[in-house]
Design a protein around this motif. Structure first.
Motif, short mmCIF file in Angstrom:
data_model
loop_
_atom_site.label_atom_id
_atom_site.label_comp_id
_atom_site.label_asym_id
_atom_site.label_seq_id
_atom_site.Cartn_x
_atom_site.Cartn_y
_atom_site.Cartn_z
N ASP A 531 7.11 10.83 15.89
CA ASP A 531 6.26 9.84 14.48
C ASP A 531 7.04 8.81 14.32
OD1 ASP A 531 5.64 12.02 12.86
OD2 ASP A 531 7.04 12.69 12.30
N PHE A 532 6.06 8.22 14.11
CA PHE A 532 5.82 6.64 14.52
C PHE A 532 6.35 5.59 12.95
CE2 PHE A 532 4.10 8.25 17.27
CZ PHE A 532 4.42 7.89 18.66
N ALA A 533 7.01 4.61 13.00
CA ALA A 533 6.85 3.31 11.90
C ALA A 533 6.98 2.20 12.49
CB ALA A 533 8.34 4.29 10.90
N VAL A 534 6.24 1.12 11.64
CA VAL A 534 6.63 0.42 11.65
C VAL A 534 7.98 -0.65 10.47
CG1 VAL A 534 5.94 -2.36 11.52
CG2 VAL A 534 4.46 0.08 12.19
N PRO A 535 9.08 -0.64 10.76
CA PRO A 535 9.92 -0.59 10.15
C PRO A 535 9.90 -2.56 8.77
CG PRO A 535 10.81 -0.28 12.02
CD PRO A 535 9.46 -0.52 12.29
N GLY A 536 9.47 -3.25 9.90
CA GLY A 536 8.99 -4.27 9.39
C GLY A 536 8.06 -5.08 8.49
N GLY A 537 7.17 -3.42 8.42
CA GLY A 537 5.62 -3.91 7.55
C GLY A 537 4.75 -4.34 9.08
N VAL A 538 2.99 -3.76 7.91
CA VAL A 538 2.28 -4.87 9.37
C VAL A 538 2.07 -5.87 8.89
CG1 VAL A 538 -0.14 -4.04 9.16
CG2 VAL A 538 1.14 -2.10 8.72
N TRP A 655 -5.06 7.66 -5.29
CA TRP A 655 -3.75 8.39 -3.05
C TRP A 655 -3.27 6.75 -3.68
CZ3 TRP A 655 -8.23 10.23 -4.00
CH2 TRP A 655 -8.70 11.90 -3.42
N ARG A 656 -2.56 6.26 -2.79
CA ARG A 656 -1.58 5.04 -2.43
C ARG A 656 -1.77 4.83 -1.23
NH1 ARG A 656 3.44 4.37 -2.84
NH2 ARG A 656 4.16 6.50 -2.12
N TYR A 657 -1.54 3.46 -1.33
CA TYR A 657 -2.11 3.30 0.63
C TYR A 657 -0.65 1.81 0.16
CZ TYR A 657 -4.02 0.34 4.97
OH TYR A 657 -3.72 -0.46 5.49
N PRO A 658 0.47 2.32 0.86
CA PRO A 658 1.44 1.08 1.08
C PRO A 658 1.26 0.48 1.64
CG PRO A 658 1.67 4.11 1.29
CD PRO A 658 0.74 3.43 1.77
N ASP A 659 1.90 -0.97 0.62
CA ASP A 659 2.13 -1.82 1.72
C ASP A 659 1.08 -2.57 2.32
OD1 ASP A 659 5.14 -1.83 0.42
OD2 ASP A 659 6.07 -0.46 1.76
N ALA A 660 -0.03 -2.21 1.18
CA ALA A 660 -0.90 -3.43 2.10
C ALA A 660 -0.86 -4.34 1.97
CB ALA A 660 -2.57 -3.09 0.87
N PRO A 661 -1.15 -5.62 3.57
CA PRO A 661 -1.16 -7.00 3.08
C PRO A 661 -2.56 -8.11 2.68
CG PRO A 661 -1.89 -5.80 5.74
CD PRO A 661 -1.99 -5.27 4.86
N LEU A 662 -2.52 -7.34 1.04
CA LEU A 662 -4.27 -7.84 1.05
C LEU A 662 -4.36 -9.71 1.39
CD1 LEU A 662 -2.80 -6.50 -2.12
CD2 LEU A 662 -4.63 -5.23 -0.72
N LEU A 734 -13.62 -6.72 -0.07
CA LEU A 734 -12.85 -6.99 -1.00
C LEU A 734 -12.20 -8.10 -1.88
CD1 LEU A 734 -9.48 -4.94 1.22
CD2 LEU A 734 -9.87 -4.09 -0.87
N ALA A 735 -11.74 -7.82 -2.80
CA ALA A 735 -11.31 -9.24 -3.84
C ALA A 735 -10.03 -10.11 -3.06
CB ALA A 735 -11.53 -9.64 -4.67
N SER A 736 -10.52 -11.31 -2.94
CA SER A 736 -9.32 -12.23 -2.16
C SER A 736 -8.46 -12.10 -3.37
CB SER A 736 -9.70 -13.65 -1.66
OG SER A 736 -8.39 -13.93 -1.48
N THR A 737 -6.85 -12.03 -2.34
CA THR A 737 -5.73 -11.89 -3.11
C THR A 737 -4.48 -12.39 -1.99
OG1 THR A 737 -4.40 -10.78 -4.66
CG2 THR A 737 -5.30 -9.54 -2.56
N THR A 738 -3.54 -13.36 -3.26
CA THR A 738 -2.26 -13.78 -2.05
C THR A 738 -1.61 -12.36 -1.59
OG1 THR A 738 -2.35 -15.27 -3.47
CG2 THR A 738 -3.13 -15.90 -2.16
N ALA A 739 -1.46 -11.47 -2.20
CA ALA A 739 -0.71 -10.80 -3.57
C ALA A 739 -0.58 -10.38 -1.66
CB ALA A 739 -0.96 -9.71 -4.42
N GLN A 740 0.82 -9.41 -1.61
CA GLN A 740 1.05 -8.10 -0.76
C GLN A 740 1.48 -7.01 -1.47
OE1 GLN A 740 2.48 -8.31 3.48
NE2 GLN A 740 3.19 -6.21 3.18
#
Length: 769
Positions: A531-538, A655-662, A734-740
């Motif tokens: 399995d693969f993971a990106v520890p620092g976040g996408v 459903w949840r999509y975790p840690d999306a870089p919005l 997607l509506a614009s937002t600055t949040a992650q």
């Protein structure tokens, strides 16, 4: 007690003495034998070697023939069998066999190999151990130098079982035979066939031909080879089942038939409505879950069931006949004036005790024919008939209660021994239940609960793994679910508890995986898959255009090796040690390599290009956890043999999509599957199903920022089911937002409408400036 509990202190001492020398010779043997001592030297088995069996001993000849067949497929050696005379490999009868005797000795010296047993089963299991000793590694066609040793072996438990559900999805006889072959090699000895349920009646009963003429078929939109258009199902003739019983018996496996009653009876009542309670004729059910139809309780209905059991007993010589007894909703009995009048006339206080009376009548009938009744743990409710044995599936409580009352029990608890639970959360797992039960989980279970009083421990017959098949259609899907977890079950049920050792088990499993492959078994590689993971976040990776990737697998055996040049990893590829940092767009391929250089899993691939990093399949979209429900991985249609699978909570399409870089996204694309809502839910469950406000005609997919009460970033109307395919893709900006933050995705169909599952979510990154 029909099992064999060995003296633990003496056994532990034997294994402790043997341990320093044990690793190499025992690396091939699974389950680990009860006691082993080691000698000096080896005996070489060449192509063409002869196994000598006693003259006119059909069981010994059969055991030798089975070993020869296995060795030919797993090692490529061609051995032969001879009766009587001299020979270096010999099967020997010694002593007087007793009921349930499965003991054998296997002695290897530089002069030869000798397998000694009193019973047929003992000789057979000695032959299975010999077959493993002759295929200790991946070499094919080479002679084998078998180390000198002495194995003195017998099982810890007498019941070492597997349940196959062939009622929901009928399986070819050849597929069942393949499972029996593997059971025999693992020294598993009870195969329970779940032959009847609401969704199909699979056993020919000649006195009642409508049971298979009507009860074996349900409506379906999925093509079914050999079936009339629009129908799905089939049944086994009595001749087929007798042949299967003989096939299993030749491999020391007893087939235990299950006729489920008084509930799970809709297919039977679809064929003969007069055996039901309220007189109506339902269709054979296409819904999974607990349907309300019950057998009636009057003399006519009991006669019907007794007649069915008579034909079942004529086919299956098993001492045990399984009568189900589970999940029998009592609403129809409560609503029937005739049933209530009968209950009062019998002086029975309530419907639970009425079921106990009903089961007791069947137990008496079986006892008159020299058979024993066994049922799921609901038969405890209302009082347990004196002759009944209990199979405990709702945890261990039923086994503890029944054993402490003096009844024999089989431990079969969910979720750990329910092999329809997936083995990993990977997106390449086939359909099933989402309570992950890994190979390690199964191996760690012990089927002798501490709460059973020591004086009652002899009532624990053993353990059984169950493979329910609502969501498993093909033989390959079932083999994936069964193997290698049945290897863990085998060691749990056969080997002394003191001998169980997880790292050593993995060593023994290594050559067994190769034996599966050479016998054409579609065993899962989930435990060894990378399995693969990106520890620092996408998000951080997209900004840096460098991606750090961690590689993991379930078990600590072998070595993870990887490549980044597009080639398949091999034993000479770099070994993984710490997370890798690569340029965005690189593709990592990785697998687990065994000590001998073989790949233990198919290579998995991880693409670090931005579109790939932003894509999630349903397996990587956790269902929202705020709502209770039933978590499943479902195909597009109930009888589909291939295609996408959707992980979901069927009570709540969320459903949840975790840690999306919005802050880096411009659009979303969601591939959706439309599934039938074919679940027979009980009233409390129906009240738990979430129906959200739907602002469009056919349903809406809403994308929220953060939790499901967050701002709506996109609203995607669903298409008209009458004209759209059952798999489609929706796109929106997607509506614009600055949040992650997480994304919450919900699907709101019209109330009572179809079930929708997410296949894939693809987020589109903004164009670089």
């Amino acid at each position: 007690m029909t099992g064999h509990l060995l003296g633990r202190a003496a056994l532990a001492a034997t294994l402790l003495v043997a341990a320093p020398a044990a690793a190499a010779p025992l690396a091939a043997v699974l389950p680990v034998p009860a006691a082993v001592t080691f000698g000096t030297g080896t005996f070489r088995v060449e192509n063409g070697a002869t196994i000598v069996v006693p003259g006119r001993d059909a069981a010994a000849r059969n055991a030798a023939a089975r070993a020869i067949e296995i060795v030919a497929r797993t090692r490529g050696l061609r051995l032969r069998v001879a009766e009587g005379g001299a020979g270096a490999i010999r099967f020997v009868r010694a002593g007087k066999a007793t009921a349930g005797d499965e003991h054998y000795r296997l002695d290897v010296t530089p002069a030869g190999i000798r397998i000694t047993a009193a019973s047929d089963a003992g000789l057979f299991y000695g032959a299975m151990t010999l077959a493993q000793l002759l295929a200790p590694d991946a070499r094919l066609g080479d002679a084998v130098a078998v180390p000198a040793l002495a194995i003195d072996d017998r099982p810890r438990f007498a019941w070492r079982g597997v349940m196959l559900d062939v009622a929901r999805h009928m399986q070819p006889v050849a597929a069942i035979e393949r499972v029996i072959d593997m059971m025999a090699q693992h020294k598993l000895n009870k195969l329970q066939l779940h032959l009847t349920d609401d969704q199909g009646w699979r056993i020919e009963i000649k006195r009642y031909p409508e049971l298979t003429r009507k009860g074996a078929w349900r409506a379906s939109t999925t093509p079914n080879d050999g079936a009339p258009p629009g129908r799905y199902g089939g049944f086994y003739t009595q001749e087929q089942l007798r042949a299967l019983v003989a096939y299993a018996a030749a491999r020391a496996v007893t087939i235990v038939p299950e006729i489920d009653l008084p509930g799970h009876a809709q297919a039977a009542i679809a064929a003969y409505p007069e055996i039901g309670v309220l007189g109506d004729r339902p269709p054979v059910s296409g819904d999974w879950g607990i349907n309300p139809y019950l057998f009636g309780t009057d003399t006519r209905n009991l006669t019907f069931v007794r007649n069915v059991l008579d034909e079942v007993m004529a086919i299956f010589p098993s001492p045990y006949i399984h009568v189900g007894g589970d999940e029998a909703l009592k609403d129809q009995w409560q609503a029937s004036a005739a049933v209530q009048a009968q209950r009062r006339a019998l002086g029975i206080a309530d419907e639970q005790r009425l079921q106990s009376w009903f089961i007791g009548q069947l137990g008496d009938h079986l006892a008159r024919h020299g058979r024993r009744l066994i049922g799921w743990d609901e038969i405890l409710e209302g009082g347990l008939p004196a002759s009944a044995s209990v199979m405990s599936w709702r945890g261990e409580a039923g086994a503890i209660e029944a054993a402490n009352m003096g009844h024999d029990v089989v431990l079969s608890p969910g979720p750990v021994l329910y092999l329809d639970n997936l083995q990993s959360a990977r997106d390449d797992e086939p359909p099933g239940r989402l309570k992950i039960q890994t190979l390690a989980d199964v191996y760690a279970y012990d089927p002798l609960p501490a709460a059973i009083a020591p004086a009652r421990a002899q009532h624990v017959l053993g353990a059984q793994a169950n493979l329910w098949a609502e969501y498993m259609v093909t033989p390959e899907q079932r083999e994936h679910a069964l193997f290698p977890r049945l290897a863990a079950l085998a060691e749990m049920a056969w080997s002394p508890k003191a001998a169980r050792d997880w790292p050593a088990f993995l060593t023994r499993l290594d050559p067994q995986l190769d034996r599966y492959r050479r016998q054409g078994i579609a065993a899962a590689d989930s435990a060894f898959a990378v399995d693969f993971a990106v520890p620092g976040g996408v998000g951080a990776a997209l900004r840096a255009r460098r991606v750090t990737v961690a590689l993991t697998r379930q078990v600590a055996y072998g070595t993870i090796r990887y490549t980044t040049d597009g080639s398949a990893p091999t034993a000479t590829s770099p070994a993984y040690a710490t997370p890798l940092t690569v340029a965005a767009g690189s593709v990592i391929r990785a697998t687990t390599i065994a000590p001998d250089g073989r790949a233990l899993a198919a290579p998995r691939r991880f693409d670090t290009a931005p579109p790939a990093l932003l894509t999630r399949t349903s397996a990587a979209l956790p269902p929202c956890t705020t709502t209770p429900g039933i978590l499943l991985r479902l195909p597009l249609s109930p009888d589909a043999t291939a295609g996408p699978a959707h992980s979901m909570n069927i009570f709540d399409s969320c459903w949840r999509y975790p840690d999306a870089p919005l802050d880096q996204l411009s659009a979303i694309s969601v591939t959706v599957g439309r599934l039938p809502r074919n679940f027979a839910l009980r009233q409390p469950q129906r009240e738990q199903v979430v129906w959200r406000y739907n602002p469009t005609s056919f349903g809406t997919l809403l994308v929220h920022a953060g939790d499901c009460a967050g701002a709506v970033l996109a609203a995607l109307p669903l298409p008209d089911p009458a004209s759209a395919p059952n798999r489609f893709t929706l796109d929106a900006p997607l509506a614009s937002t600055t949040a992650q933050a997480d994304l919450c995705l919900t699907i709101a169909p019209p109330v009572g409408g179809p079930l929708y599952g997410i296949d894939t979510v693809r987020l589109t990154p903004k164009e670089p400036r």
